[in-house]
Design a protein around this motif. Structure first.
Motif, PDB file in Angstrom:
ATOM      1  N   LEU A  84       0.826  -1.212   0.000  1.00 16.96           N
ATOM      2  CA  LEU A  84       0.000   0.000   0.000  1.00 16.96           C
ATOM      3  C   LEU A  84       0.857   1.257   0.000  1.00 16.96           C
ATOM      4  O   LEU A  84       0.546   2.237  -0.679  1.00 16.96           O
ATOM      5  CB  LEU A  84      -0.949  -0.008   1.206  1.00 16.96           C
ATOM      6  N   GLY A 121       2.089   1.686  -3.457  1.00 21.61           N
ATOM      7  CA  GLY A 121       0.999   2.165  -4.306  1.00 21.61           C
ATOM      8  C   GLY A 121       0.747   3.647  -4.088  1.00 21.61           C
ATOM      9  O   GLY A 121       0.569   4.418  -5.035  1.00 21.61           O
ATOM     10  N   ALA A 145       3.580   5.621  -5.580  1.00 25.30           N
ATOM     11  CA  ALA A 145       3.456   5.595  -7.045  1.00 25.30           C
ATOM     12  C   ALA A 145       2.371   6.571  -7.503  1.00 25.30           C
ATOM     13  O   ALA A 145       2.542   7.289  -8.489  1.00 25.30           O
ATOM     14  CB  ALA A 145       3.131   4.181  -7.522  1.00 25.30           C
ATOM     15  N   ALA A 146       1.258   6.602  -6.767  1.00 27.55           N
ATOM     16  CA  ALA A 146       0.164   7.501  -7.147  1.00 27.55           C
ATOM     17  C   ALA A 146       0.569   8.961  -7.006  1.00 27.55           C
ATOM     18  O   ALA A 146       0.342   9.773  -7.905  1.00 27.55           O
ATOM     19  CB  ALA A 146      -1.080   7.197  -6.306  1.00 27.55           C
ATOM     20  N   GLY A 181       2.844   9.876  -9.689  1.00 29.21           N
ATOM     21  CA  GLY A 181       2.091  10.111 -10.922  1.00 29.21           C
ATOM     22  C   GLY A 181       1.484  11.508 -10.949  1.00 29.21           C
ATOM     23  O   GLY A 181       1.480  12.181 -11.976  1.00 29.21           O
TER      24      GLY A 181
END
Ligand SMILES: Nc1nc2c(ncn2[C@@H]2O[C@H](COP(=O)(O)OP(=O)(O)OP(=O)(O)O)[C@@H](O)[C@H]2O)c(=O)[nH]1
Ligand SMILES: [Mg+2]
Lengths: 159, 195
Positions: free
Chosen positions: A59, A62, A65-66, A69
């Protein structure tokens, strides 16, 4: 190479573990996790054994990474860290050497200021370790997997 | 990117289930989760919308056993299939070691399959991967439904390079483990080459 394999040797993991252990003591945090950006746990310290570190690592990766982005979309440099304040436990995330996430979970036993201060020192040490890792030859001396047979692989599934 | 830890003697590999919306990616992982011994799996995490559509990813860690003294762990991920979640799909593909493309066998989803496969290829390319060089399998899911395209036709359109392909009914588990095994095997074989 298309999909390079990341290899970590015992002494490297031990040095990273020492940094995590020291940070747990110095910052008086509850838990320290060192996670790679793909969500693999490299080292854990403090009361990590009480937690589902595999889920946490995935998590956290993630999440990073988000936000990475988002940074890219708004043409911002990658955010260097994140802070989430909870009622009981807060989370401090930092990106180290562009490829590692240092996670600190802490409670009222310490302060965000102290955590930040100690994290800064730990990051310096980790950056040094990862810089040295980047220098060493990529392939292991012996590829232990060169020897695996089809039978070895099949056996994994036979139970 | 597989990760070999010589300290804990573990290999970690990342497998990604890709495919159009509602093709059954999450259902594959749920079946694997339900049929795996408690000591061989971790928690399954699903970041989903209120209507159970995948919003960011599903995650299921499996620990299969040892090869040459190394514990092999597979981290299974699904992407969100809905077209507008493309930015999230790209993130999930980072560091991928093997891809399973889940196709929806229903006639009316053929366009969606083709579009999603094209999208997979492009998103991989963007990160420097080539689908033709990656461990890769295809699953034709929902074979239980009445309006399905014949497998030969699916294969012709979606699998020109003839990678391993499997018929499946993810809801009851038909073909689910065969698909996973074939992919895991390819990934481990790649490791042998020292990739
Ligand atoms: N009849 C039938 N239904 C299936 C099968 N596999 C999945 N389904 C159903 O299809 C629906 C969508 O399945 P999901 O696994 O959520 O689909 P998904 O690919 O994860 O969808 P996204 O998260 O939106 O990308 C669910 O209602 C499943 O029960 C199958 O083999 N046969
Ligand atoms: Mg889903």
């Amino acid at each position: 190479m298309l999909s390079p394999t990341a290899v970590m040797y015992e002494d490297e993991v031990r040095r990273i573990q020492e940094v995590a252990d020291q940070l747990a003591v110095d910052s008086r945090a509850r838990t320290i996790l060192v996670v790679d950006k793909n969500g693999q746990l490299i080292a854990a310290a403090g009361n990590a054994h009480e937690l589902d570190t595999t889920s946490l690592s995935s998590l956290v990766a993630g999440n990073v990474a988000a936000t990475g982005g988002i940074a890219k979309l708004i043409e911002e440099e990658e955010f260097t860290g994140q802070f989430h304040e909870g009622k009981g436990i807060s989370v401090h995330l930092s990106i180290v050497a562009r490829r590692i996430i240092l996670v600190v979970l802490f409670d009222k036993n310490t302060t965000h200021g102290l955590v930040r201060l100690r994290v800064r020192k730990a990051i310096e040490q980790l950056e040094k370790i990862f810089a040295e890792m980047a220098q060493r030859p990529q392939q292991p001396q012996v590829n232990v997997f060169a020897e695996i047979t089809d039978a070895d692989i099949d056996n994994l599934f036979n139970d | 990117m597989s990760f070999i830890n010589y300290s804990s003697r573990e290999i970690n590999c990342k497998l990604v289930y890709y495919g159009p919306g509602l093709c059954g990616k999450t259902t594959n992982l749920q079946y694997i989760y339900n049929k795996t011994r408690p000591d061989a799996k971790g928690k399954m995490i699903s970041l989903a919308t209120e209507t159970e559509r995948t919003l960011f990813f599903d995650f299921l860690p499996l620990s299969l056993g040892e090869i040459r003294g190394f514990r092999t762990r597979f981290h299974l991920y699904t992407v969100p299939g809905q077209v507008f979640y493309d930015a999230s799909r790209k993130l999930i593909l980072k560091g991928v070691d093997g891809v399973c493309f889940v196709a929806d066998s229903q006639m009316e989803r053929m366009e969606a399959n083709i579009e999603s496969l094209e999208n997979l290829r492009v998103n991989l390319q963007e990160q420097g991967y080539d689908l033709d060089k990656l461990p890769y399998v295809i699953q034709y899911n929902k074979r239980d439904l009445p309006n399905v395209v014949p497998v030969e036709e699916l294969s012709e359109v979606l699998n020109p390079t003839k990678v391993p392909e499997f018929e499946a009914i993810a809801t009851t588990g038909v073909g689910v483990f065969d698909t996973l095994k074939a992919l895991a095997k390819q990934v481990l074989t790649e490791l042998r080459k020292g990739g």
